[in-house]
Design an enzyme around this catalytic site. Structure first.
Site, mmCIF file in Angstrom:
data_model
loop_
_atom_site.group_PDB
_atom_site.id
_atom_site.type_symbol
_atom_site.label_atom_id
_atom_site.label_comp_id
_atom_site.label_asym_id
_atom_site.label_seq_id
_atom_site.Cartn_x
_atom_site.Cartn_y
_atom_site.Cartn_z
ATOM 1 N N LYS A 1 30.383 51.305 40.573
ATOM 2 C CA LYS A 1 28.918 51.570 38.993
ATOM 3 C C LYS A 1 28.064 52.513 39.777
ATOM 4 C CE LYS A 1 28.522 47.063 40.655
ATOM 5 N NZ LYS A 1 29.460 46.318 40.818
ATOM 6 N N GLU B 1 38.700 38.607 37.312
ATOM 7 C CA GLU B 1 37.429 37.938 38.375
ATOM 8 C C GLU B 1 36.501 37.460 37.670
ATOM 9 O OE1 GLU B 1 34.102 40.181 39.362
ATOM 10 O OE2 GLU B 1 34.619 42.084 38.953
ATOM 11 N N ALA C 1 32.689 44.345 50.785
ATOM 12 C CA ALA C 1 33.678 44.028 50.843
ATOM 13 C C ALA C 1 34.678 44.726 50.178
ATOM 14 C CB ALA C 1 33.958 42.779 51.525
ATOM 15 N N VAL D 1 35.694 41.107 43.418
ATOM 16 C CA VAL D 1 37.096 42.096 43.731
ATOM 17 C C VAL D 1 36.951 41.798 44.779
ATOM 18 C CG1 VAL D 1 37.789 44.395 43.319
ATOM 19 C CG2 VAL D 1 35.974 44.114 42.114
HETATM 20 N N1 PSU Z 1 31.105 45.432 38.541
HETATM 21 C C1 PSU Z 1 30.868 44.754 36.936
HETATM 22 N N2 PSU Z 1 29.789 43.696 37.288
HETATM 23 C C2 PSU Z 1 29.994 42.827 38.731
HETATM 24 C C3 PSU Z 1 30.504 43.403 40.212
HETATM 25 C C4 PSU Z 1 30.635 45.025 38.941
HETATM 26 O O1 PSU Z 1 30.710 45.412 36.259
HETATM 27 O O2 PSU Z 1 29.450 42.056 37.995
HETATM 28 C C5 PSU Z 1 30.619 42.339 40.719
HETATM 29 C C6 PSU Z 1 32.076 42.378 41.557
HETATM 30 O O3 PSU Z 1 32.138 40.848 41.657
HETATM 31 C C7 PSU Z 1 32.382 42.756 42.283
HETATM 32 C C8 PSU Z 1 30.903 43.315 43.286
HETATM 33 O O4 PSU Z 1 33.335 42.690 43.462
HETATM 34 O O5 PSU Z 1 30.725 43.194 42.263
HETATM 35 C C9 PSU Z 1 30.339 43.797 44.053
HETATM 36 O O6 PSU Z 1 29.415 42.991 45.474
HETATM 37 P P1 PSU Z 1 28.827 44.050 46.581
HETATM 38 O O7 PSU Z 1 28.586 44.939 46.503
HETATM 39 O O8 PSU Z 1 27.620 42.497 46.773
HETATM 40 O O9 PSU Z 1 30.185 43.535 47.094
#
Ligand code: PSU
Ligand code: MN
Length: 304
Positions: A160, A27, A142, A107
């Site tokens: 996370k 990604e 999402a 992702v």
């Molecule tokens: N995990 C990491 N660093 C990141 C992300 C995940 O260690 O930057 C990013 C990924 O791209 C994941 C996104 O899809 O954060 C999720 O964001 P949201 O919670 O706004 O969907």
């Protein structure tokens, strides 16, 4: 226009896919929003190298000037690492493409694009999930809906620890997404090897994991799967320490009124400063480890 008019697959990735060879998707939100420069650049290049060293071809994915690019050049990675780029999840894709803009794929968006290109294995750090307090805020990534709908195997170190991990597991169960541990019974907590929440199954070999991915694909099951790969022990952050720091970062986000797509990047940035960079060292180590395991699975899968 057809899907192919929007997709640009690099020559190397195209040839490997045509020959049934191993390809691993990566990604790009992690580049634009996950780390700062130059660490983001270093991390993106190192992931690609680890994938190659394990016999597979990396395909870093992003939208660049209105094209979905599968397999980026180093200058394109540098561009994502240094410019202000839109964080692009499923709902952002049509806007960014149609307006000729660039977007770093989350992702969710990376799974969509990998699927369009025919890539079955994807390595990342951690997926998004159900945020703490989602009962009030409705903040659910999402990424989870994408996992419910798009068939790509995502190798990650759990989700996370800024998230509500038990609720994320419940959501995945409802969505029918298998969560398999690579040699672990516990769903990893990103910075830590355990989270206190379990995986569905523990498979302790690459061959076993590849067979499960193949069965999922052969059946044409809707949705992807999570292969949960804990951070290597020597890079693990102390559970009590990181829990305390995460809580401090969450309080800060609340105080500053951060919401929506800014939440995850804000929390990662805050954690970096309040752990004096320890979170970043762990984050890099786990992404590299996931890249290696994903490459091994892709190689095994290409032989089945
Ligand atoms: N995990 C990491 N660093 C990141 C992300 C995940 O260690 O930057 C990013 C990924 O791209 C994941 C996104 O899809 O954060 C999720 O964001 P949201 O919670 O706004 O969907
Ligand atoms: Mn969100």
């Amino acid at each position: 226009m057809m899907i192919g008019d929007y997709l640009e697959i690099s020559q190397e990735v195209k040839e490997t896919l045509q020959g049934g060879g191993p390809v691993v998707a990566l990604e790009s939100t992690i580049i634009s929003h996950g780390f700062d420069y130059p660490e983001n650049m270093e991390c993106a290049i190192e992931c690609e190298q680890r994938i190659r060293a394990n016999g597979a071809i990396p395909a870093t994915i992003a939208i660049i000037n209105g094209k979905i690019k599968i397999g980026l050049s180093n200058p394109e990675i540098e561009y994502l690492a240094t410019e202000k780029i839109i964080k692009c999840s499923r709902r952002d894709v049509a806007y960014v493409l149609s307006q000729g803009l660039s977007g770093a794929s989350t992702v969710a968006a990376t799974m969509m694009f990998a699927d369009m290109a025919g890539i079955k294995v994807f390595a990342t750090g951690g997926t998004g999930g159900v945020h703490r307090g989602a009962q009030e805020t409705f903040d659910i990534s999402a990424d989870l809906e994408e996992l419910a709908n798009t068939n790509v195997a995502v190798v990650c170190a759990g989700c996370k620890s800024i998230l509500d991990i038990p609720l994320t597991r419940e959501y995945l169960e409802t969505a029918g997404v298998p969560v398999v541990g690579y040699d672990t019974d516990d769903f990893p907590g990103f910075y830590t090897r355990v989270s206190g929440t379990k995986v569905d199954y523990n498979i302790n070999s690459i061959a076993g994991l590849a067979k499960m991915v193949k069965a999922h694909n052969d059946l044409g099951l809707k949705g992807g799967m999570i292969i949960a790969n804990p951070i290597p022990a020597q890079y693990e952050v102390d559970y009590g320490y990181i829990t305390e720091k995460v809580e401090a970062a969450l309080k800060e986000a609340e105080r500053e009124g951060i919401y929506g797509k800014d939440t995850t990047p804000f929390l990662l940035g805050k954690l970096k400063s309040i752990t004096e960079g320890k979170s970043v060292i762990a984050n890099k180590a786990l992404v590299y480890n996931n890249s290696e395991v994903a490459a091994k699975i892709a190689c095994e899968l290409s032989k089945l």
